[in-house]
Design a protein around this motif. Structure first.
Motif, PDB file in Angstrom:
ATOM      1  N   ALA A 117       0.832  -1.205   0.000  1.00  0.00           N
ATOM      2  CA  ALA A 117       0.000   0.000   0.000  1.00  0.00           C
ATOM      3  C   ALA A 117       0.867   1.255   0.000  1.00  0.00           C
ATOM      4  O   ALA A 117       0.547   2.239  -0.682  1.00  0.00           O
ATOM      5  CB  ALA A 117      -0.929   0.002   1.209  1.00  0.00           C
ATOM      6  N   THR A 118       1.971   1.221   0.710  1.00  0.00           N
ATOM      7  CA  THR A 118       2.877   2.370   0.737  1.00  0.00           C
ATOM      8  C   THR A 118       3.529   2.567  -0.626  1.00  0.00           C
ATOM      9  O   THR A 118       3.645   3.696  -1.115  1.00  0.00           O
ATOM     10  CB  THR A 118       3.943   2.194   1.834  1.00  0.00           C
ATOM     11  OG1 THR A 118       3.286   1.932   3.074  1.00  0.00           O
ATOM     12  CG2 THR A 118       4.809   3.424   1.974  1.00  0.00           C
ATOM     13  N   TRP A 119       3.967   1.472  -1.264  1.00  0.00           N
ATOM     14  CA  TRP A 119       4.526   1.570  -2.615  1.00  0.00           C
ATOM     15  C   TRP A 119       3.492   2.156  -3.573  1.00  0.00           C
ATOM     16  O   TRP A 119       3.814   3.017  -4.396  1.00  0.00           O
ATOM     17  CB  TRP A 119       4.946   0.197  -3.136  1.00  0.00           C
ATOM     18  CG  TRP A 119       6.331  -0.222  -2.745  1.00  0.00           C
ATOM     19  CD1 TRP A 119       6.677  -1.229  -1.903  1.00  0.00           C
ATOM     20  CD2 TRP A 119       7.566   0.351  -3.194  1.00  0.00           C
ATOM     21  NE1 TRP A 119       8.040  -1.319  -1.794  1.00  0.00           N
ATOM     22  CE2 TRP A 119       8.616  -0.362  -2.581  1.00  0.00           C
ATOM     23  CE3 TRP A 119       7.887   1.400  -4.051  1.00  0.00           C
ATOM     24  CZ2 TRP A 119       9.950  -0.070  -2.794  1.00  0.00           C
ATOM     25  CZ3 TRP A 119       9.231   1.688  -4.279  1.00  0.00           C
ATOM     26  CH2 TRP A 119      10.235   0.963  -3.652  1.00  0.00           C
ATOM     27  N   LEU A 120       2.255   1.680  -3.502  1.00  0.00           N
ATOM     28  CA  LEU A 120       1.207   2.192  -4.396  1.00  0.00           C
ATOM     29  C   LEU A 120       0.945   3.672  -4.144  1.00  0.00           C
ATOM     30  O   LEU A 120       0.786   4.454  -5.089  1.00  0.00           O
ATOM     31  CB  LEU A 120      -0.083   1.394  -4.220  1.00  0.00           C
ATOM     32  CG  LEU A 120      -0.091   0.019  -4.874  1.00  0.00           C
ATOM     33  CD1 LEU A 120      -1.361  -0.737  -4.497  1.00  0.00           C
ATOM     34  CD2 LEU A 120       0.031   0.134  -6.374  1.00  0.00           C
ATOM     35  N   TRP A 121       0.880   4.056  -2.873  1.00  0.00           N
ATOM     36  CA  TRP A 121       0.651   5.460  -2.557  1.00  0.00           C
ATOM     37  C   TRP A 121       1.777   6.327  -3.111  1.00  0.00           C
ATOM     38  O   TRP A 121       1.529   7.369  -3.716  1.00  0.00           O
ATOM     39  CB  TRP A 121       0.530   5.653  -1.047  1.00  0.00           C
ATOM     40  CG  TRP A 121       0.261   7.073  -0.697  1.00  0.00           C
ATOM     41  CD1 TRP A 121      -0.945   7.698  -0.678  1.00  0.00           C
ATOM     42  CD2 TRP A 121       1.230   8.068  -0.355  1.00  0.00           C
ATOM     43  NE1 TRP A 121      -0.779   9.023  -0.334  1.00  0.00           N
ATOM     44  CE2 TRP A 121       0.541   9.275  -0.137  1.00  0.00           C
ATOM     45  CE3 TRP A 121       2.614   8.060  -0.211  1.00  0.00           C
ATOM     46  CZ2 TRP A 121       1.186  10.452   0.223  1.00  0.00           C
ATOM     47  CZ3 TRP A 121       3.256   9.242   0.144  1.00  0.00           C
ATOM     48  CH2 TRP A 121       2.534  10.407   0.362  1.00  0.00           C
ATOM     49  N   LEU A 122       3.006   5.900  -2.903  1.00  0.00           N
ATOM     50  CA  LEU A 122       4.133   6.688  -3.396  1.00  0.00           C
ATOM     51  C   LEU A 122       4.221   6.654  -4.921  1.00  0.00           C
ATOM     52  O   LEU A 122       4.449   7.676  -5.557  1.00  0.00           O
ATOM     53  CB  LEU A 122       5.444   6.193  -2.779  1.00  0.00           C
ATOM     54  CG  LEU A 122       5.659   6.516  -1.311  1.00  0.00           C
ATOM     55  CD1 LEU A 122       6.912   5.815  -0.799  1.00  0.00           C
ATOM     56  CD2 LEU A 122       5.763   8.007  -1.091  1.00  0.00           C
ATOM     57  N   GLY A 123       4.036   5.465  -5.506  1.00  0.00           N
ATOM     58  CA  GLY A 123       4.205   5.307  -6.947  1.00  0.00           C
ATOM     59  C   GLY A 123       3.060   5.838  -7.778  1.00  0.00           C
ATOM     60  O   GLY A 123       3.262   6.272  -8.915  1.00  0.00           O
ATOM     61  N   LEU A 124       1.854   5.821  -7.245  1.00  0.00           N
ATOM     62  CA  LEU A 124       0.693   6.326  -7.984  1.00  0.00           C
ATOM     63  C   LEU A 124       0.162   7.632  -7.402  1.00  0.00           C
ATOM     64  O   LEU A 124      -0.244   8.524  -8.142  1.00  0.00           O
ATOM     65  CB  LEU A 124      -0.424   5.283  -7.993  1.00  0.00           C
ATOM     66  CG  LEU A 124      -0.115   3.964  -8.699  1.00  0.00           C
ATOM     67  CD1 LEU A 124      -1.270   2.992  -8.542  1.00  0.00           C
ATOM     68  CD2 LEU A 124       0.211   4.204 -10.157  1.00  0.00           C
ATOM     69  N   GLY A 125       0.142   7.722  -6.093  1.00  0.00           N
ATOM     70  CA  GLY A 125      -0.440   8.891  -5.436  1.00  0.00           C
ATOM     71  C   GLY A 125       0.366  10.154  -5.656  1.00  0.00           C
ATOM     72  O   GLY A 125      -0.198  11.217  -5.931  1.00  0.00           O
ATOM     73  N   MET A 126       1.680  10.068  -5.548  1.00  0.00           N
ATOM     74  CA  MET A 126       2.505  11.265  -5.727  1.00  0.00           C
ATOM     75  C   MET A 126       2.439  11.787  -7.166  1.00  0.00           C
ATOM     76  O   MET A 126       2.261  12.983  -7.370  1.00  0.00           O
ATOM     77  CB  MET A 126       3.947  11.004  -5.288  1.00  0.00           C
ATOM     78  CG  MET A 126       4.087  10.801  -3.788  1.00  0.00           C
ATOM     79  SD  MET A 126       3.496  12.188  -2.807  1.00  0.00           S
ATOM     80  CE  MET A 126       4.836  13.316  -3.047  1.00  0.00           C
ATOM     81  N   PRO A 127       2.582  10.928  -8.203  1.00  0.00           N
ATOM     82  CA  PRO A 127       2.412  11.446  -9.565  1.00  0.00           C
ATOM     83  C   PRO A 127       1.006  12.001  -9.810  1.00  0.00           C
ATOM     84  O   PRO A 127       0.851  13.023 -10.488  1.00  0.00           O
ATOM     85  CB  PRO A 127       2.695  10.233 -10.454  1.00  0.00           C
ATOM     86  CG  PRO A 127       3.613   9.397  -9.639  1.00  0.00           C
ATOM     87  CD  PRO A 127       3.124   9.567  -8.225  1.00  0.00           C
ATOM     88  N   ALA A 128      -0.021  11.360  -9.263  1.00  0.00           N
ATOM     89  CA  ALA A 128      -1.386  11.880  -9.425  1.00  0.00           C
ATOM     90  C   ALA A 128      -1.520  13.244  -8.757  1.00  0.00           C
ATOM     91  O   ALA A 128      -2.164  14.147  -9.292  1.00  0.00           O
ATOM     92  CB  ALA A 128      -2.400  10.888  -8.844  1.00  0.00           C
ATOM     93  N   PHE A 129      -0.902  13.403  -7.606  1.00  0.00           N
ATOM     94  CA  PHE A 129      -0.911  14.686  -6.913  1.00  0.00           C
ATOM     95  C   PHE A 129      -0.205  15.752  -7.755  1.00  0.00           C
ATOM     96  O   PHE A 129      -0.699  16.869  -7.896  1.00  0.00           O
ATOM     97  CB  PHE A 129      -0.241  14.536  -5.540  1.00  0.00           C
ATOM     98  CG  PHE A 129      -0.139  15.817  -4.773  1.00  0.00           C
ATOM     99  CD1 PHE A 129      -1.275  16.406  -4.232  1.00  0.00           C
ATOM    100  CD2 PHE A 129       1.084  16.432  -4.586  1.00  0.00           C
ATOM    101  CE1 PHE A 129      -1.187  17.590  -3.516  1.00  0.00           C
ATOM    102  CE2 PHE A 129       1.187  17.617  -3.879  1.00  0.00           C
ATOM    103  CZ  PHE A 129       0.044  18.195  -3.346  1.00  0.00           C
ATOM    104  N   ALA A 130       0.939  15.406  -8.338  1.00  0.00           N
ATOM    105  CA  ALA A 130       1.663  16.366  -9.186  1.00  0.00           C
ATOM    106  C   ALA A 130       0.834  16.712 -10.424  1.00  0.00           C
ATOM    107  O   ALA A 130       0.817  17.868 -10.855  1.00  0.00           O
ATOM    108  CB  ALA A 130       3.025  15.794  -9.586  1.00  0.00           C
ATOM    109  N   LEU A 131       0.125  15.732 -11.004  1.00  0.00           N
ATOM    110  CA  LEU A 131      -0.760  16.012 -12.140  1.00  0.00           C
ATOM    111  C   LEU A 131      -1.882  16.962 -11.743  1.00  0.00           C
ATOM    112  O   LEU A 131      -2.234  17.877 -12.495  1.00  0.00           O
ATOM    113  CB  LEU A 131      -1.362  14.714 -12.676  1.00  0.00           C
ATOM    114  CG  LEU A 131      -0.527  13.950 -13.679  1.00  0.00           C
ATOM    115  CD1 LEU A 131      -1.142  12.580 -13.941  1.00  0.00           C
ATOM    116  CD2 LEU A 131      -0.368  14.715 -14.964  1.00  0.00           C
ATOM    117  N   LEU A 132      -2.450  16.734 -10.583  1.00  0.00           N
ATOM    118  CA  LEU A 132      -3.519  17.613 -10.102  1.00  0.00           C
ATOM    119  C   LEU A 132      -3.014  19.043  -9.932  1.00  0.00           C
ATOM    120  O   LEU A 132      -3.666  19.996 -10.366  1.00  0.00           O
ATOM    121  CB  LEU A 132      -4.086  17.090  -8.780  1.00  0.00           C
ATOM    122  CG  LEU A 132      -5.124  17.977  -8.111  1.00  0.00           C
ATOM    123  CD1 LEU A 132      -6.390  18.031  -8.959  1.00  0.00           C
ATOM    124  CD2 LEU A 132      -5.425  17.474  -6.716  1.00  0.00           C
TER     125      LEU A 132
END
Length: 180
Positions: free
Chosen positions: A127-142
């Motif tokens: 879950a931490t890998w997914l948050w970092l790997g998907l959540g951070m790029p999604a946040f930067a896109l937002l």
């Protein structure tokens, strides 16, 4: 004198751009991944957790203390003292969370804990890998989309203001011409 057969700038429709270009998307994903990497490197407990240095353990809360953050008196931080068994050994760890206490002494809590107790996490490494790997790029896109949207709103605002000023000038000329 010859005239240019090409239409003037006032005859063109402004180009319509998509919200984010492929380059913008690639940049945002790159920035998000760099931020995720920096977070993983800077926080040693998270780094150990991501690299498999924690195991899922059934811990028991043996102490709870609430206090204020060092920099802000109005922000509560709760410190939990945890104990668990690892074979014949009894191990302990300290775990801090923002907010008021959600656990009491004697409660059991399933956490991801390193054998030496230096890293305690509530979510799995996956879950931490997914948050970092998907959540951070999604946040930067937002953030990129919001910046692009703000730029468009500001550009439209300037165009609308120019149109309003021009309409006021035309109206003033029309009034002057009707009085004469």
């Amino acid at each position: 004198m010859t005239t240019d057969p090409r239409p003037g700038p006032e005859e063109h429709d402004p180009p319509h751009h998509r919200w984010l270009s492929p380059g913008d998307v690639a940049l945002a994903i790159g920035i998000g991944l760099v931020l995720a990497f920096v977070l993983a490197v800077v926080t040693p407990g998270t780094r150990a957790h991501l690299l498999g240095g924690t195991d899922l353990r059934e811990t028991t809360v043996v102490g709870v203390r609430e206090g204020a953050r060092d920099d802000r008196r109005d922000r509560v931080v709760t410190t939990y003292e945890l104990r668990w068994s690892d074979g014949d050994d009894v191990r302990t760890a300290t775990f801090r969370r923002s907010g008021p206490s959600r656990r009491e002494v004697g409660d059991t809590w399933t956490l991801w804990v390193s054998p030496d107790g230096t890293s305690v996490e509530t979510s799995s490494p996956r879950a931490t890998w997914l948050w970092l790997g998907l959540g951070m790029p999604a946040f930067a896109l937002l953030i990129g989309a919001l910046v692009r949207w703000r730029g468009r709103v500001m550009a439209r605002s300037a165009l609308r203001e120019a149109d309003r000023i021009e309409a006021d000038r035309i109206e003033a000329r029309r009034r002057r011409a009707s009085r004469s």
